[in-house]
Design a protein around this motif. Sequence first.
Motif, PDB file in Angstrom:
ATOM      1  N   ARG A  66       0.831  -1.149   0.177  1.00 56.48           N
ATOM      2  CA  ARG A  66      -0.049   0.066   0.037  1.00 56.48           C
ATOM      3  C   ARG A  66       1.064   1.251   0.060  1.00 56.48           C
ATOM      4  NH1 ARG A  66      -3.993  -0.447   4.788  1.00 56.48           N
ATOM      5  NH2 ARG A  66      -2.117  -1.386   5.814  1.00 56.48           N
ATOM      6  N   SER A  67       2.140   1.131   0.529  1.00 59.42           N
ATOM      7  CA  SER A  67       2.944   2.438   0.690  1.00 59.42           C
ATOM      8  C   SER A  67       4.535   1.860   0.249  1.00 59.42           C
ATOM      9  CB  SER A  67       2.773   3.104   1.718  1.00 59.42           C
ATOM     10  OG  SER A  67       3.395   2.280   2.933  1.00 59.42           O
ATOM     11  N   GLN A  68       5.402   2.847  -0.102  1.00 53.41           N
ATOM     12  CA  GLN A  68       6.533   2.616  -0.208  1.00 53.41           C
ATOM     13  C   GLN A  68       7.266   1.839   0.837  1.00 53.41           C
ATOM     14  OE1 GLN A  68       8.441   6.256  -1.380  1.00 53.41           O
ATOM     15  NE2 GLN A  68       7.640   5.948  -3.630  1.00 53.41           N
ATOM     16  N   LEU A  69       6.798   1.842   2.195  1.00 57.85           N
ATOM     17  CA  LEU A  69       7.538   1.345   3.369  1.00 57.85           C
ATOM     18  C   LEU A  69       6.578   0.550   4.083  1.00 57.85           C
ATOM     19  CD1 LEU A  69       9.929   4.174   4.363  1.00 57.85           C
ATOM     20  CD2 LEU A  69      10.681   2.270   3.110  1.00 57.85           C
ATOM     21  N   SER A  70       5.648  -0.155   3.506  1.00 61.58           N
ATOM     22  CA  SER A  70       4.582  -0.986   4.304  1.00 61.58           C
ATOM     23  C   SER A  70       4.901  -2.329   4.077  1.00 61.58           C
ATOM     24  CB  SER A  70       3.157  -0.590   3.950  1.00 61.58           C
ATOM     25  OG  SER A  70       2.855  -1.143   2.738  1.00 61.58           O
ATOM     26  N   GLY A  71       5.732  -2.925   3.288  1.00 60.39           N
ATOM     27  CA  GLY A  71       5.992  -4.349   3.063  1.00 60.39           C
ATOM     28  C   GLY A  71       7.321  -4.832   3.498  1.00 60.39           C
ATOM     29  N   SER A  72       7.285  -6.173   3.545  1.00 63.41           N
ATOM     30  CA  SER A  72       8.722  -6.795   3.965  1.00 63.41           C
ATOM     31  C   SER A  72       8.433  -8.269   3.995  1.00 63.41           C
ATOM     32  CB  SER A  72       8.969  -6.595   5.607  1.00 63.41           C
ATOM     33  OG  SER A  72       7.955  -7.189   6.214  1.00 63.41           O
TER      34      SER A  72
END
Length: 517
Positions: A66-72
Motif C-alpha cells: 500500500r505504501s513505499q515502506l509498508s511491505g517486508s
Amino acid sequence: MQSSSDSSTFKLDQRVHSTNDPRRIGTVKYIGPVEGHPGTWVGVDWDNGEAKHDGSLNGVRYFEARSQLSGSFVRAQNLTAGISFIEALYIRYRDQPTQEDEDEMYVLSASNKRVSVELVGKEKIQDKLSRLEELTGASLSYLGVSNPGSPNEIRNILPNLKELDLTGNLLSEWKDVGIICEQLPSLAALNLSSNSMSHEIVGLPLLKNIHILVLNNTGINWTQIEVLKDLLPVIEELHLMGNGINAIKTASSSIVHGFDSLRLLNLEENCIAEWNEIVKLSQLRSLEELHLNKNNLNHIFNPDHDTIDKLVGGDESHDQSCIPFQNLRCLLLGGNNIDDLASVDSLNSFPKLIDIRLSENPIADPGRGGIPRFVLVARLAKVEILNGSEVSTRERKESEIRYVRLVMSKLHGNPDEIKQHPRFVELKNYHGIEDERSSAGTTGPQKMASGLLSVTLKSVGPSIGEKPPLTKKLPAATTIGKLKILCETFFKLGSIRPKLFLQEEGKNEGTKRERRT
C-alpha cells in the motif's frame, strides 16, 4: 498463542500478525522464494506502514504494497495465523495475566517512572471473570482472533453476553462474524474496528438484536453499508470512522432510505468534501446525531425539497412530508474547511439542531480571519452546546448585546453591512438597543458637563431586596436600552431582566409610572 512454522499454512490475502506482537497486523501478499535469499518467504503488507519496502527487492517486484515502506519479507515461523474466539476468551479471562497485561497495570510517578498498580479485591475480580456464563461484556481486542471456533462452543460458554469488542483482530470474512453473532442471542453492541473486512458481504445472517455496530478502520465503503442496512433492522448507532469514504453511494436511489431506528451516524475522519453527499442522509427520520469531524467539507446548507428533487434528478420520488434532517439535534463539523458565514447561518434552519461543533474550521478561527465565539453564539439562535461547551443564558445575552454593538459600529461607515447580519434587527429590538443620537444644541464646542443629567437609581425587587440608591451623571443622549444595561452592571443583577420606572422629583412612590419593560 499458537504460531505457524510452515509456510503452507498461509494463503494469499490472509490476515496475520507478528508472533511476538499481536498489534502488528498485516496481510499476506506473497509466498515463495526471494532472489538471493534461501528458503521460502512470506511477503506481508503491514497495516501500520512500518516496514522496509513496497513489495519489491533488488529491482524485482514480488507484490504491491500500500505504501513505499509498508511491505517486508518474513519467515513463516515469525508469523501467526490467529486463534479461535474461545482460545482468546480463555487467554483474556481465565489464564493468569500475561507480562503484557501486567505491564499495562501501572501509573506514572512525578519523575515519570512506572509504579505498579495492585487492584483491590483482585482475587474476587478474577473469580468473577472466570465464571464466563455470567459475563455481559467482553473485550478480546488485539488477541489474534481469526475464526469462531467449534460449532455452538460460544453459545454454551457465553449465554448472557451483550457487548463484545473484537478490535484489532484477524477477522476478515463476514460469515465468521455471522457465526459468532448467531451464538450470542443477547448481543446488542459489536465492535469490529481495525479488522480488515472483506468487500463481499456473504454469509451474514439477519442481526436482529444489534443496536450498536462499530466498523472504524475496517476499509468498508457505503456500498457495503447499503447491504448491511437490510441486515440491521434495529440499528441505533453506526460508527464508520477512518474508512476513506468520500461518497454516499446507494444502489438504486440518490437518497438513503431505511435505517428506521438509526439515531447516531459517525462518519468522522473520512474524505467527504461535498455537502450534497451528506444531503443524501437528510431523509433519515430518526437521525439525531451526525458526526462529521475531520472531513474535507468547505460549505454546508440545509436542503429544501426542491434541492432534494434536483439531487434525485426526477427519476424517483421522496416523501414530501419528511422535513430534511427533521430530528437532527447534534452536528459535529470540527476540523473541516468551512470558511463562509452563509454556512454558519444555515444551521439556524435545521429545526431541532442545538449541539454544534465548528472548531478547527477557518470560519471559527479568528487567527485565520474567522469570527470569535461570541459572534457564533449570537448568529446561532438555538445553539445550546457550542464546540462542546454549554451556552448559558448569561453568555447568550452578553454575546448578543456585544454582537449588536459590534454591527452598529460598522454600520456608520457602511450601511450595506447589515446584509451580512440576518439576526441583527431581531436582536437589536429584543434587547432594546437604540441607535445613538447626537444631542441637539448650538454649534461649536460644548463643555462635557453641559450634556450630563443627574439620575438617582434605586433597585427594588422581591428576589433581590432593596439596595442603596446610586446617583450617576449620564449623558442626555443615554437610551433606555443603555440605561437597562447600566442598571444590570451597577446592581449586579446577573441574568435578571430589569423593569424601569420613572419617578419624578418631588413625587410620592405611588405616583411612579412605568416607562419601559
